[in-house]
Scaffold this motif. Sequence first.
Motif, PDB file in Angstrom:
ATOM      1  N   ILE A 143     -56.650   3.924  11.938  1.00  0.00           N
ATOM      2  CA  ILE A 143     -55.434   4.493  12.528  1.00  0.00           C
ATOM      3  C   ILE A 143     -54.185   3.892  11.882  1.00  0.00           C
ATOM      4  N   ALA A 144     -54.180   2.562  11.720  1.00  0.00           N
ATOM      5  CA  ALA A 144     -53.023   1.888  11.116  1.00  0.00           C
ATOM      6  C   ALA A 144     -52.838   2.328   9.667  1.00  0.00           C
ATOM      7  N   LEU A 145     -53.954   2.478   8.933  1.00  0.00           N
ATOM      8  CA  LEU A 145     -53.887   2.908   7.537  1.00  0.00           C
ATOM      9  C   LEU A 145     -53.324   4.319   7.432  1.00  0.00           C
ATOM     10  N   TYR A 146     -53.756   5.186   8.347  1.00  0.00           N
ATOM     11  CA  TYR A 146     -53.223   6.554   8.348  1.00  0.00           C
ATOM     12  C   TYR A 146     -51.728   6.548   8.615  1.00  0.00           C
ATOM     13  N   LEU A 147     -51.291   5.850   9.676  1.00  0.00           N
ATOM     14  CA  LEU A 147     -49.875   5.852  10.055  1.00  0.00           C
ATOM     15  C   LEU A 147     -48.998   5.312   8.926  1.00  0.00           C
ATOM     16  N   ALA A 148     -49.443   4.230   8.290  1.00  0.00           N
ATOM     17  CA  ALA A 148     -48.668   3.660   7.194  1.00  0.00           C
ATOM     18  C   ALA A 148     -48.685   4.584   5.978  1.00  0.00           C
ATOM     19  N   GLY A 149     -49.863   5.134   5.669  1.00  0.00           N
ATOM     20  CA  GLY A 149     -50.007   5.973   4.479  1.00  0.00           C
ATOM     21  C   GLY A 149     -49.194   7.243   4.550  1.00  0.00           C
ATOM     22  N   ILE A 150     -49.230   7.938   5.695  1.00  0.00           N
ATOM     23  CA  ILE A 150     -48.518   9.215   5.805  1.00  0.00           C
ATOM     24  C   ILE A 150     -47.010   8.991   5.825  1.00  0.00           C
ATOM     25  N   THR A 151     -46.579   7.878   6.409  1.00  0.00           N
ATOM     26  CA  THR A 151     -45.139   7.574   6.427  1.00  0.00           C
ATOM     27  C   THR A 151     -44.632   7.293   5.016  1.00  0.00           C
ATOM     28  N   LEU A 152     -45.389   6.480   4.259  1.00  0.00           N
ATOM     29  CA  LEU A 152     -44.996   6.176   2.880  1.00  0.00           C
ATOM     30  C   LEU A 152     -45.046   7.420   2.000  1.00  0.00           C
ATOM     31  N   PHE A 153     -46.036   8.284   2.231  1.00  0.00           N
ATOM     32  CA  PHE A 153     -46.142   9.525   1.468  1.00  0.00           C
ATOM     33  C   PHE A 153     -44.917  10.406   1.709  1.00  0.00           C
ATOM     34  N   GLY A 154     -44.509  10.518   2.967  1.00  0.00           N
ATOM     35  CA  GLY A 154     -43.334  11.325   3.283  1.00  0.00           C
ATOM     36  C   GLY A 154     -42.056  10.771   2.673  1.00  0.00           C
ATOM     37  N   LEU A 155     -41.978   9.442   2.578  1.00  0.00           N
ATOM     38  CA  LEU A 155     -40.776   8.813   2.024  1.00  0.00           C
ATOM     39  C   LEU A 155     -40.623   9.054   0.525  1.00  0.00           C
ATOM     40  N   ARG A 156     -41.691   9.496  -0.144  1.00  0.00           N
ATOM     41  CA  ARG A 156     -41.627   9.773  -1.584  1.00  0.00           C
ATOM     42  C   ARG A 156     -40.625  10.882  -1.915  1.00  0.00           C
ATOM     43  N   ALA A 211     -39.072  19.254   2.432  1.00  0.00           N
ATOM     44  CA  ALA A 211     -40.136  18.999   1.451  1.00  0.00           C
ATOM     45  C   ALA A 211     -41.113  17.964   1.991  1.00  0.00           C
ATOM     46  N   ALA A 212     -40.597  16.880   2.569  1.00  0.00           N
ATOM     47  CA  ALA A 212     -41.463  15.858   3.158  1.00  0.00           C
ATOM     48  C   ALA A 212     -42.251  16.429   4.323  1.00  0.00           C
ATOM     49  N   VAL A 213     -41.600  17.273   5.137  1.00  0.00           N
ATOM     50  CA  VAL A 213     -42.272  17.880   6.290  1.00  0.00           C
ATOM     51  C   VAL A 213     -43.450  18.735   5.831  1.00  0.00           C
ATOM     52  N   ILE A 214     -43.217  19.634   4.860  1.00  0.00           N
ATOM     53  CA  ILE A 214     -44.270  20.565   4.439  1.00  0.00           C
ATOM     54  C   ILE A 214     -45.425  19.840   3.756  1.00  0.00           C
ATOM     55  N   TRP A 215     -45.131  18.929   2.833  1.00  0.00           N
ATOM     56  CA  TRP A 215     -46.226  18.293   2.103  1.00  0.00           C
ATOM     57  C   TRP A 215     -46.992  17.292   2.961  1.00  0.00           C
ATOM     58  N   THR A 216     -46.327  16.644   3.919  1.00  0.00           N
ATOM     59  CA  THR A 216     -47.095  15.821   4.858  1.00  0.00           C
ATOM     60  C   THR A 216     -47.921  16.705   5.786  1.00  0.00           C
ATOM     61  N   ASP A 217     -47.390  17.900   6.115  1.00  0.00           N
ATOM     62  CA  ASP A 217     -48.164  18.862   6.906  1.00  0.00           C
ATOM     63  C   ASP A 217     -49.477  19.222   6.210  1.00  0.00           C
TER      64      ASP A 217
END
Length: 477
Positions: A11-24, A173-179
């Motif tokens: 769960i922690a890995l997912y939360l950190a990973g998706i947040t960092l991905f969106g920040l790209r 862009a962050a919204v769609i690609w994280t989606d």
Amino acid sequence: MGLDKLDLGIIALYLAGITLFGLRFRKKQRSLRDYFLADRDIPWWAISLSIVAAETSTLTIIGTPGLAYDTNLTFLQVVMGYIVGRAIISFVLLPHYFRGDLYTAYELIERRFGKKLRSLTAGLFLMTRAAAEGVRIYAVAIVVAIALGTGEIASIAIITALTLLYTFEGGLAAVIWTDVVQTVIYVGGTLVGLFTILHLAPGGWPAIHSVAESAGNLRVFDFTPDLWKPYTFWAGLIGGTFFTTASHGTDQLIVQRLLAARNQRQSAAALLCSGIAVFFLFALFLLVGVMLFAFYHVPSANFGKADRIYPTFIVSQMPHGISGLLIAAILAAAMSNLSAALNSLSSSSIIDFYLQRHPQIDERRKIQLSRVATLLWALLLFGLAVLSLHRVGRVIEVGLQIASVAYGALLGVFLLGVLTRRANQAGAMVGMLCGFVAELYIWLGTRVPWTWYVAIGTLITFGVGYLGSVLAEKKSI
């Protein structure tokens, strides 16, 4: 069993990973077109998956199994209407959206009627979208509180803060690609959950089928001519069609995605393909609920609320690792929906209201203000979610009811604009007011099922709006 360190780590890995991905995506926001429309350069398949993510929130993942647990599969009749509604949007509304450089759905209303009606429709969207989203965030708290043992308010705060971070910086862009990533995660997680239930249930599918069939849980079609039942074939198909035509054709949450496509053809492809995917997903979630009923075979009241059944099963019955994956999948749906809401609320606030009064500010200032609006909406939605605690019933139906109350009035106005030439702003505003008041009365003062709200509101808005326009025209003559 509960969650162990492996589950919490996933769960922690997912939360950190998706947040960092969106920040790209934060460095790519140079203009309002970049921030709110992703420079209209998103491929159709990504938009399609993003629409699915926006449409299937945590309400869907925990509420739909709870609905099937208590009833059967007749909700699929509503989803059939969802597909018909998409076809209507593709032919009736999309051509109008791609004539000109539109950022929000309500700019179309101004072009056809005037600024006053644009502000009225945009304001109604902001009000009802915020209320419905508050219930959706509350649904997240149910899951996180069961899984992590945190308080419900703390659970809401964690998810809201993490989602705000990448939505604030990366825009649409962050919204769609994280989606896209989150849709893959929660669909895959739900499939894993389904096969895990099959494995854990004594006797496997034959035993599940026998129990569910004897209880009537496998019924899909109900042709009963009863207006007071929400999930008959008639209420489902007609109500689902009107609901989706409104939600996907007039709600900025979805229209914003459609406007981000490279052209009208790709936008229509994204919309229609999302309908097929959504039908598959609802069938999947409903089947999970039927299987859980066969597994537990006790009243949903034993769990407190039907919405708690699936999260409880994940935490207490599933093997470690898989349970962590499924909780992460539910959080993925929550974050994708919340990010979409924040970005659409912000876009409508800035474009439909602020820039109407301050059109001369530069692009850099526009993006700064858009981010401030995103932050303010996050705080408001957090507050609405806290207010929803202990005050709602089955979350999926409450969320749909709140959204439906405004959709009839909105759809009626849009249809007046694109289907008639005689309708004018004064008549349309009177029709919209009458349609909205009628829907409020139906919701709060009658037993009419939510599946009929949008159809009734649309017909009243369109009829009164057209008649009012004709009378106003004669009076001016």
